[in-house]
Design an enzyme around this catalytic site. Structure first.
Site, mmCIF file in Angstrom:
data_model
loop_
_atom_site.group_PDB
_atom_site.id
_atom_site.type_symbol
_atom_site.label_atom_id
_atom_site.label_comp_id
_atom_site.label_asym_id
_atom_site.label_seq_id
_atom_site.Cartn_x
_atom_site.Cartn_y
_atom_site.Cartn_z
ATOM 1 N N PRO A 380 0.823 -1.402 0.178
ATOM 2 C CA PRO A 380 0.076 0.015 0.071
ATOM 3 C C PRO A 380 0.823 1.237 0.064
ATOM 4 C CG PRO A 380 -0.605 -1.506 1.864
ATOM 5 C CD PRO A 380 0.689 -2.094 1.330
ATOM 6 N N VAL A 383 4.151 2.567 2.736
ATOM 7 C CA VAL A 383 4.794 1.672 3.759
ATOM 8 C C VAL A 383 6.352 1.759 3.617
ATOM 9 C CG1 VAL A 383 2.556 0.100 3.752
ATOM 10 C CG2 VAL A 383 4.461 -0.032 2.137
ATOM 11 N N GLY A 384 6.913 2.485 2.597
ATOM 12 C CA GLY A 384 8.265 2.782 2.488
ATOM 13 C C GLY A 384 9.170 2.037 1.391
ATOM 14 N N LYS A 385 8.110 1.770 0.401
ATOM 15 C CA LYS A 385 8.888 1.266 -0.757
ATOM 16 C C LYS A 385 9.877 2.176 -1.276
ATOM 17 C CE LYS A 385 4.881 0.936 -2.951
ATOM 18 N NZ LYS A 385 3.913 1.559 -1.915
ATOM 19 N N THR A 386 9.598 3.368 -1.757
ATOM 20 C CA THR A 386 10.760 4.083 -2.076
ATOM 21 C C THR A 386 12.070 4.354 -1.515
ATOM 22 O OG1 THR A 386 9.134 5.495 -3.427
ATOM 23 C CG2 THR A 386 11.128 6.235 -3.420
ATOM 24 N N SER A 702 -14.597 -12.920 -1.340
ATOM 25 C CA SER A 702 -14.391 -13.220 -0.027
ATOM 26 C C SER A 702 -15.343 -12.593 0.846
ATOM 27 C CB SER A 702 -12.705 -12.586 0.239
ATOM 28 O OG SER A 702 -12.998 -11.027 0.126
ATOM 29 N N LYS A 745 -5.794 -8.127 5.927
ATOM 30 C CA LYS A 745 -7.175 -7.880 6.408
ATOM 31 C C LYS A 745 -7.151 -7.888 7.763
ATOM 32 C CE LYS A 745 -9.466 -10.282 2.294
ATOM 33 N NZ LYS A 745 -9.993 -11.286 1.723
#
Length: 823
Positions: A380, A383-386, A702, A745
């Site tokens: 999402p 969350v710190g990807k870059t 779901s 979830k």
């Protein structure tokens, strides 16, 4: 296109208006009877052209005394020029205008009438005086003969030009045709135009052509002498000397030769590979043969600049110290142990490969493929990807650069444009490498899941070559048209979801999942990273603003709702800015942020988790959903009214979710007797299933158990437990099957304050991915059949009766309808 028109010259000259616009020319003289291309860029002149095109298309062309002045006054231009009609005008991308004009007649300005918004004047026609005498005929023949001789010395001009000149009937037309196509300085051209006598013009032109003939003859002589004596390298040397001699004869400054030599030195020092060196040398030779004023000269110059300035052999030294890398990753990011371990594995393989290469071992195909692994961070927002990519670069000691692929639809953004196009440039990949200055940076490709495709090509297909370690060592940009080695780059890509990434592209990448953070993790991240960063951003010292843990928890629960921490950092920054006002005003020296102070600074809470309120009445169940920005809590509402067994579904549900509603309805109807449901209710009632936030599209299987639970709760009149959430797909036999996104979830349920999670038995292994504090804080109920779900989720009769008594408050509930509006 402004427009084009045709005019009869005689009609135009006979009906001239009293006032005409005057367009100053730089380094150009308008001779009568010629077609003249003109580039107009000065705003005043652009306005003049636009008005002329909308009017009679007529304009007076005069030459400026000083070409350096953009907007000359009436005193700064010559008084004799040419009357022209605009044949064609095209609008350029930079608000300039490209004109083609037909110069009709020589004119003289008699009076200036306006200087704003552009020059205007009254004119009179000033045709040249033509004499009919033996002298005129002699001058005509001499002019044609000298023109023939000049043409003969020019290798690129056909000899038939002389025959064409013989066919021109009038001396005046002959003079202007030759003058327009001869090499002359602007002062000589203006002097020729201002002469009234055609005979005088021919004398002047003969003198100029005689000088040009001598220069051309000298050039041929130098060429003949050098070709006889010299070999290839010496021949090139003396050809440059020939250019110098010609320029000296013409009195020109030799800037072009210095420019060529400058590029020659740069090419030698650039360390280009063989193919690029040969290409640069070829282009430089073409450049030598061109005039600096030609358009092609500028195109070649730009191309050589790109070739020379690219980092062909500039590599930064890798720091492959694993402990240093671990320390850097821990400094920059809290937790994310699995992700950090995979990054350390990635670096360890590179370190071992480098050590083996130093010992003389040659890397095999498998090793090269492992070194070229492309990491794909999926998770999402926030969350710190870059920032993980930046940490990898810092740990390795490499430069970091990034390119956003979101919304990219043009393949040329990756591969560049071919040089045949005006304004062509290399692709953004090559541009980024030039900007970063090394051939082995950490290169982050952001938002790889948001690439588009249209008639301009498919950028995702172009990325296949870029990200393939087997072929990216010879990446060929369309603009450069030479191979460039990308194999030393560490490519890292990011995405929010995998569904929209093309299969072949996804196959080239190793997926590393980054899920949302727990409340505990967010507090730790805020304490160790976000607060420090916002203190620096707002020019505050560490002791001036401090946060209680309870204040951070209030920010997380009531002012943000996200899987990451981006909005949390914004809210922390907002609190600090409020505190900075009091500190800057001198009201206080320190601010200690408490939950009450958060409310005072940020106002009323934006989010409230009222799951218990949602499920107080029968017909409402709490489900769990996965979205591209993390997990979320989903409410399903059911209502019943008198009718004939019809089923209505709302909430902008997709086909799969609508099928889940019908399966739930069919299962309960088929098993009504064993589930204690009055079968007649299916015959004399209409049912309505709704999922709130109807503006948001929803789909997926779901929510099957949630749909069934909500409908069952409605039919038996007992509400669902307020602390229970559920997920799972249901079949017509009542079997609960596994679903995806369990970790995100469950994290969403934990953030919402739910404490019991019902999930499929086969999803229990997915709980190993959860943080230990979340597992310990929740109760998980594994189920295989829907009756297990209903037994756990539905309140017991005595509990339901007690809740109903508390919530009635004097209201009478209709026996055949249940509302689900308790928001």
């Amino acid at each position: 296109m402004f427009g084009a028109t045709e005019h009869k010259v005689g009609d135009i000259l006979a009906n001239l208006p009293d006032e005409l616009p005057v367009l100053p020319l730089r380094n150009m003289v308008a001779f009568p009877f010629t077609m003249l291309p003109i580039a107009v860029g000065v705003p005043r002149s652009v306005r003049l052209v636009q008005d002329a095109v909308q009017g009679n298309h007529l304009v007076v062309l005069v030459t400026s005394h000083n070409p350096e002045i953009d907007e000359p006054t009436a005193e700064q231009v010559h008084q004799i020029g040419g009357l022209a009609v605009i044949q064609r005008a095209a609008q350029g991308e930079d608000n300039s205008v490209q004109l083609v004009v037909h110069v009709l007649e020589r004119v003289r300005i008699t009076a200036w009438t306006a200087s704003e918004p552009y020059l205007k004047a009254r004119i009179e026609l000033a045709p040249d005086t033509e004499e009919d005498s033996p002298e005129s005929e002699a001058l005509r023949r001499s002019l044609i003969n000298i023109a023939r001789e000049v043409v003969a010395l020019m290798p690129n001009v056909p000899n038939e030009v002389g025959d064409f000149l013989e066919q021109i009937e009038t001396n005046r037309l002959l003079t202007y045709v030759i003058a327009a196509n001869s090499r002359m300085d602007v002062p000589d051209r203006q002097e020729l135009l201002e002469m009234d006598s055609v005979n005088a013009k021919m004398r002047k032109l003969i003198q100029i052509l005689a000088q040009e003939k001598e220069v051309l003859a000298l050039g041929q002589k130098i060429t003949a002498e050098t070709q006889e004596k010299l070999g290839k390298e010496q021949r090139e040397f003396f050809l440059r000397r020939q250019l110098e001699s010609i320029r000296k004869e013409l009195g020109e400054v030799d800037d072009e030769a210095a420019d060529i030599e400058n590029y020659r030195d740069k090419i030698e020092k650039a360390g280009l590979p063989k193919e690029a060196y040969e290409q640069a040398t070829r282009e430089l030779k073409r450049m030598e043969r061109l005039s600096a004023q030609s358009a092609e000269y500028g195109v070649i110059r730009s191309y050589l600049d790109w070739l020379i300035e690219l980092p062909w052999n500039k590599l930064s030294e890798d720091n492959l110290d694993i402990e240093n890398a671990r320390r850097v990753l821990d400094e920059d990011h809290y937790d994310l142990k699995e992700v950090k371990n995979r990054i350390l594995e990635f670096l360890a393989v590179r370190k071992l490969a480098k050590e083996r290469a130093a010992e003389g071992e040659e890397a095999d195909a498998e090793t090269k493929e492992a070194l070229g692994t492309i990491l794909l961070f999926v998770g999402p927002h926030g969350v710190g990807k870059t920032s993980l990519g930046k940490s990898i670069a810092r740990a390795l000691g490499r430069e970091f650069t990034r390119m956003s692929l979101g919304g990219m639809r043009d393949e040329a953004e990756i591969r560049g444009h071919r040089r045949t196009y005006i304004g062509a440039m290399p692709g953004r990949l090559i541009q980024a490498l030039k900007r970063v200055g090394t051939r082995n940076p950490v290169f982050m490709l952001d938002e790889v899941d948001k690439i588009g495709a249209d008639w301009r090509g498919d950028p995702a297909s172009a990325l296949l070559e870029v990200l393939d370690p087997q072929q990216n060592n010879s990446f060929r940009d369309h603009y450069l048209d030479v191979d460039f080695d990308l194999s030393d780059i560490i490519f890292i890509t990011t995405a929010n979801q995998l569904d929209t990434i093309p299969g072949p592209l996804l196959d080239r990448m190793e997926v590393i999942q980054l899920d949302g953070y727990t409340e505990y993790e967010k507090i730790k991240i805020a304490q160790e990273h976000l607060i420090k960063r916002q203190l620096r951003a707002n020019s505050l010292h560490a002791d001036e603003v401090t946060f209680e843990e309870a204040a951070l928890r209030k920010l997380i629960r009531e002012y943000t709702r996200e899987a990451g921490v981006r909005n949390l950092e914004r809210e922390i920054g907002a609190v600090m800015r409020k505190a900075a006002i009091h500190i800057a005003a001198g009201d206080t020296k320190t601010v200690h942020v408490t939950p009450d102070l958060v409310r005072e600074y940020l106002g009323k809470p934006r989010f409230r988790f009222e799951v218990g309120e949602q499920t107080k009445i029968p017909g409402v169940a709490t489900g769990l959903a996965w979205t591209p920005v993390g997990g979320d809590v989903l409410f399903v509402e059911a209502a019943r009214s008198r009718g004939h067994g019809n089923l209505t579904i709302t909430g902008q549900l997709g086909k799969v979710m609508e099928e889940s509603v019908r399966i739930a309805h069919s299962y309960l109807k088929a098993h009504a007797q064993e589930l204690g449901i009055d079968e007649e209710r299916f015959e004399n009632s209409d049912f309505h299933i709704h999922v709130p936030e109807g503006a948001v599209p929803k789909d997926g299987p779901s929510a099957g158990v949630t749909m069934t639970t909500a409908l069952y709760s409605l039919l038996i009149g007992r509400p669902v437990r307020p602390d229970v959430a559920m997920t799972g797909e249901i079949t017509l036999r009542g079997k609960v099957t596994p679903v995806g996104g369990i970790k995100m979830k469950v994290l969403a349920a934990h953030r919402a304050g739910l404490r019991t999670i019902i999930l499929p038995e086969r999803n229990m292994d997915d709980l190993d991915e959860l943080p230990e504090d979340v597992r310990n804080d929740l109760t998980f109920v594994p189920v295989e059949r829907i009756d297990q779900v209903l037994e756990t989720a539905i309140q017991k009769p005595e509990t339901a009766a007690e809740h109903k008594k508390q919530n009635e408050n004097g209201r009478q509930t209709q026996p055949l309808a249940a509302s689900a509006d308790a928001q």
